[in-house]
Design an enzyme around this catalytic site. Sequence first.
Site, PDB file in Angstrom:
ATOM      1  N   TYR A  80       0.828  -1.212   0.000  1.00  0.00           N
ATOM      2  CA  TYR A  80       0.000   0.000   0.000  1.00  0.00           C
ATOM      3  C   TYR A  80       0.860   1.259   0.000  1.00  0.00           C
ATOM      4  O   TYR A  80       0.492   2.264  -0.608  1.00  0.00           O
ATOM      5  CB  TYR A  80      -1.010  -0.022   1.159  1.00  0.00           C
ATOM      6  N   GLN A  88     -15.037   2.645  -7.741  1.00  0.00           N
ATOM      7  CA  GLN A  88     -14.389   1.503  -7.085  1.00  0.00           C
ATOM      8  C   GLN A  88     -12.934   1.845  -6.760  1.00  0.00           C
ATOM      9  O   GLN A  88     -12.234   1.058  -6.141  1.00  0.00           O
ATOM     10  CB  GLN A  88     -14.414   0.284  -8.009  1.00  0.00           C
ATOM     11  N   HIS A 115     -15.026   1.142  -2.468  1.00  0.00           N
ATOM     12  CA  HIS A 115     -13.983   0.261  -1.933  1.00  0.00           C
ATOM     13  C   HIS A 115     -13.050   0.991  -0.974  1.00  0.00           C
ATOM     14  O   HIS A 115     -11.924   0.549  -0.758  1.00  0.00           O
ATOM     15  CB  HIS A 115     -13.196  -0.388  -3.085  1.00  0.00           C
TER      16      HIS A 115
END
Length: 249
Positions: free
Chosen positions: A72, A105, A123
Site C-alpha cells: 500500500y 471503485q 472500496h
Amino acid sequence: MHETRAPRFSDATLQALRRSEQIVALTGSGISAESGIPTFRGEDGLWKGYRAEELATAEGFRRDPGRVWEWYRWRMRMFRQANPNPGHQALARLEARAALTVVTQNIDGLHQRAGSRRVLELHGSVWRVKCLRPACRRGDAEAPDDPQGVPSCACGAPLRPDVVWFGEALPGDVLDGAAAAVSSCDVALVIGTSALVYPAAMLPVIALDAGAYVIELNPEPTPLTPRVHDSLRGRAGDLLPKLVDEALS
Ligand code: OAD
C-alpha cells in the site's frame, strides 16, 4: 496530412445527457489508467504480478501486515505522483453543470483531486486508515503521509488501510447511497470497469432496471456491453472530454 476527427456520438446519447436531471458516473480503475495507474485485470494488470489473497484480504494482512503495508505504501506513492487526467477532469466539469454523483471503485482519490465533490468510494480510500479491530473507532483517521512499518492504533492493535478487501462487506452507507443514486438517475455512465466485481457490478444493472439510459465507455467489451444503450469504445481520457463538451454545448 492527418485530420483529427472528433468522435461522433449518437443523437440518443446526446439527448439523454442533455435532458437528464440526475447522472451517475460509475468508475473503475480504467479511468485512472491514463494517469499512469495500472488496472487490475488484463495483460499489465496488478493481479498478474501480485497475489490478491496475500495483499487484499484480511487473512493476508493477519499473516504478514508488513508486506501488505509495503504494497500500500508503494501504491500511495504512485497515486501521489499521479495527476488526474482529462477523464477525471471532464466528470468534474460535468458536475459543475449537472446533478452528477460519481460512484467509484477506485481508492486513489483522483476524482476528488480533479474537483469532483459528490464522490462515493465503494472500496474505501487509501488515504484513510482504521483499526484492525472492527469495534475500535480510535484508529479512524487520515493515513500517515508516509506510514513506516505497520502503524499502530491508540489501542495497540495494528492500523490497516481503510479499503475493502476481498471477502469483506462494502461500507453500508456508501452502498446504500450508490444504490439510491442509480435507482433514481436518468443516465448512468459506466467508465473503465470490467464489471466483474460484485456488488459494484450490480449498480449498472439496477440503473438499467430502473429505466436509466446507460452508456459504457471502455476500450474493451465487458459482460455488461450487450445490455447497455450505447457502448463507446475507447479510452476515458479521449472520450469523456468530447462527450461532456458536446453534451453541454
Ligand atoms: P479491472 O482491471 O477489472 O478493469 C479495468 C477496465 O478498464 C477494463 O475493462 C479495461 O478494458 C478498462 N480500461 C483500461 N484502460 C482504460 C482507459 N484508458 N479508459 C477506459 N477504460 C479503460 O478494474 P476494475 O473493474 O476497477 O477491488 O476492478 C474492480 C475491482 O477489482 C477493483 O476495485 C479492485 C479489483 O480487485 C478490490 O481491490 C477490492
